[in-house]
Design an enzyme around this catalytic site. Structure first.
Site, PDB file in Angstrom:
ATOM      1  N   CYS A  77      75.959 -24.102  10.821  1.00  0.00           N
ATOM      2  CA  CYS A  77      75.020 -25.387  11.237  1.00  0.00           C
ATOM      3  C   CYS A  77      74.831 -26.146   9.829  1.00  0.00           C
ATOM      4  O   CYS A  77      74.185 -25.356   8.840  1.00  0.00           O
ATOM      5  CB  CYS A  77      73.637 -25.097  11.878  1.00  0.00           C
TER       6      CYS A  77
ATOM      7  N   GLY B 294      83.110 -30.398  22.909  1.00  0.00           N
ATOM      8  CA  GLY B 294      81.624 -30.570  22.307  1.00  0.00           C
ATOM      9  C   GLY B 294      81.619 -32.115  22.583  1.00  0.00           C
ATOM     10  O   GLY B 294      81.005 -32.512  23.406  1.00  0.00           O
TER      11      GLY B 294
ATOM     12  N   GLY C  65      83.958 -35.116  17.182  1.00  0.00           N
ATOM     13  CA  GLY C  65      84.809 -35.910  17.726  1.00  0.00           C
ATOM     14  C   GLY C  65      86.422 -35.951  17.555  1.00  0.00           C
ATOM     15  O   GLY C  65      86.806 -35.255  16.926  1.00  0.00           O
TER      16      GLY C  65
ATOM     17  N   ASN D 255      75.791 -35.752  13.937  1.00  0.00           N
ATOM     18  CA  ASN D 255      74.619 -35.464  14.070  1.00  0.00           C
ATOM     19  C   ASN D 255      73.783 -34.468  13.254  1.00  0.00           C
ATOM     20  O   ASN D 255      74.592 -33.945  12.444  1.00  0.00           O
ATOM     21  CB  ASN D 255      74.619 -34.789  15.715  1.00  0.00           C
TER      22      ASN D 255
ATOM     23  N   LYS E 268      72.741 -24.085  24.189  1.00  0.00           N
ATOM     24  CA  LYS E 268      71.982 -24.885  23.003  1.00  0.00           C
ATOM     25  C   LYS E 268      71.557 -23.729  21.967  1.00  0.00           C
ATOM     26  O   LYS E 268      71.204 -22.738  22.413  1.00  0.00           O
ATOM     27  CB  LYS E 268      70.849 -25.548  23.433  1.00  0.00           C
TER      28      LYS E 268
ATOM     29  N   LYS F 226      80.760 -18.207  14.686  1.00  0.00           N
ATOM     30  CA  LYS F 226      81.097 -19.393  14.645  1.00  0.00           C
ATOM     31  C   LYS F 226      81.190 -20.048  13.333  1.00  0.00           C
ATOM     32  O   LYS F 226      80.209 -19.950  12.729  1.00  0.00           O
ATOM     33  CB  LYS F 226      80.143 -20.410  15.700  1.00  0.00           C
TER      34      LYS F 226
ATOM     35  N   SER G  61      78.316 -25.598  22.265  1.00  0.00           N
ATOM     36  CA  SER G  61      76.764 -25.624  22.031  1.00  0.00           C
ATOM     37  C   SER G  61      76.146 -26.779  21.363  1.00  0.00           C
ATOM     38  O   SER G  61      76.820 -27.447  20.761  1.00  0.00           O
ATOM     39  CB  SER G  61      76.363 -24.359  21.219  1.00  0.00           C
TER      40      SER G  61
ATOM     41  N   ASN H 101      82.793 -25.358  13.665  1.00  0.00           N
ATOM     42  CA  ASN H 101      81.856 -26.372  13.850  1.00  0.00           C
ATOM     43  C   ASN H 101      82.080 -27.667  13.020  1.00  0.00           C
ATOM     44  O   ASN H 101      83.216 -28.183  12.744  1.00  0.00           O
ATOM     45  CB  ASN H 101      80.536 -25.665  13.002  1.00  0.00           C
ATOM     46  N   THR H 102      81.074 -28.532  12.975  1.00  0.00           N
ATOM     47  CA  THR H 102      81.211 -29.900  12.370  1.00  0.00           C
ATOM     48  C   THR H 102      81.449 -30.148  11.054  1.00  0.00           C
ATOM     49  O   THR H 102      80.995 -28.958  10.350  1.00  0.00           O
ATOM     50  CB  THR H 102      79.790 -30.690  12.638  1.00  0.00           C
TER      51      THR H 102
HETATM   52  C1  SIN Z   1      72.201 -28.957  14.884  1.00  0.00           C
HETATM   53  O1  SIN Z   1      71.412 -28.645  15.849  1.00  0.00           O
HETATM   54  O2  SIN Z   1      72.138 -29.593  13.952  1.00  0.00           O
HETATM   55  C2  SIN Z   1      73.792 -28.992  15.273  1.00  0.00           C
HETATM   56  C3  SIN Z   1      74.163 -27.549  15.289  1.00  0.00           C
HETATM   57  C4  SIN Z   1      75.495 -26.957  14.640  1.00  0.00           C
HETATM   58  O3  SIN Z   1      76.054 -27.978  14.052  1.00  0.00           O
HETATM   59  O4  SIN Z   1      75.519 -25.863  14.519  1.00  0.00           O
END
Ligand code: SIN
Length: 305
Positions: A131, A266, A218, A69, A45, A166, A21, A193-194
């Site tokens: 997120c 991703g 990454g 991001n 998304k 997630k 996503s 997730n990140t």
């Molecule tokens: C974002 O839209 O900020 C990224 C979504 C996410 O990391 O879950």
């Protein structure tokens, strides 16, 4: 012939490769580049109940072997996703899709999922409690077992579709959060997730990202993702959908050996828009190299012995 098929909650995928996503829009944007029906599925998304403009810019910072991001869940809101994005997608993708959902309250998660439950093109709901880029929502629900379980229960009550939760890597004990989600009814766990990160501009001496911090993704995060997929696989019975730094067929195999049934790609899509297609094309070669006839046989293989 190499058998790349995997099964997720009773749905057979041609291969385990799923664009993650936020890196693949609502799908049709990439259909201009290649036939996206080659994908196992894809996760669209992140969608919220109301439309969101997202965070101020700059939202992106480059890093060694990755990027940060802070998009802030920009999206047109669930009603427009259903009335405009999904019909466009239907014209170019003919497999069940993953609906990624975010929210700022338990009720909002449930309302958005209830709306998406009516859409036949959606095979799974992926509930994003991770997120790192929004306040008062997002990751706040994914950093405690109780809060993640509360979202899971609320969503499960409004849908018959399989629900994946997630999870965030920005926690001390991801396995306990995964187990709480399973206990609350989750049909799958997707991770990671990140990672919350930042960069600083040496000339201005200020954070590069307007929101100061953002989510780091990454290839640099792959070892962290593998470790967490490995831990969660040991903590739950439901399928694990692994992601984090995957950019090659070898990475897909490694993630599956750690415990993933399917694998999301991703940041690699942002470097090479053909990344998922290239990985899928390359899977039979990598399988032959490592003596794999049936890809689904290797899930969790690193735990044996
Ligand atoms: C974002 O839209 O900020 C990224 C979504 C996410 O990391 O879950």
């Amino acid at each position: 012939m190499a058998d790349t098929r995997v099964t997720l909650n009773g749905i057979v995928l041609d291969n385990p490769v799923i664009p993650a996503s936020g890196t693949f829009g609502y799908g049709y944007e990439f259909a201009e580049l290649y036939d996206i029906d080659c994908l196992g599925s894809f996760s669209f998304k992140g969608t919220t109940r109301e439309p969101r403009f997202g965070n101020p810019t700059p939202r992106i910072a480059e890093c060694t072997a990755g990027m940060i991001n802070s998009v802030g869940l920009q999206n047109p809101g669930v009603d427009k996703v259903i009335s405009e994005e999904l019909p466009r997608l239907r014209a170019c993708f003919h497999k069940p899709v993953v609906a990624n959902v975010s929210g700022f309250s338990v009720e909002e998660y449930a309302e958005t999922c209830a709306r998406l439950d009516t859409c036949p093109e959606i095979g799974w709901l992926e509930v994003n409690v991770s997120c790192p880029n929004v306040h008062d929502g997002g990751m706040a629900f994914g950093t405690s077992p109780e809060a993640a379980a509360a979202v899971t229960r609320a969503v499960k009550a409004v849908t018959k579709k399989p629900v994946w939760i997630k999870l965030s890597p920005n926690v001390t004990d991801i396995a306990s959060i995964a187990a709480a989600c399973e206990e609350a009814g989750a049909d799958g766990i997707s991770l990671i997730n990140t990672l919350l990160g930042m960069r600083i501009d040496l000339r201005t001496r200020r954070p590069v990202i307007a929101n100061k911090m953002g989510g780091f993704s990454g290839s640099a995060i792959k070892p962290v993702a593998l470790r967490m997929v490995y831990q969660v696989y040991e903590a739950v019975q439901v399928p694990v959908i692994g992601m984090g730094g995957v950019s090659s067929a070898e990475d897909v195999i490694e993630m599956m050996l750690a415990g993933a049934t399917a694998v999301q790609v991703g940041a690699a899509n942002l470097v090479n828009p053909f990344a998922c297609r290239d990985i899928i094309d390359d899977l039979p070669r990598a399988m032959e190299k490592y003596g794999i006839d049936k890809l689904s046989d290797i899930t969790g293989g690193a735990h044996n012995g």
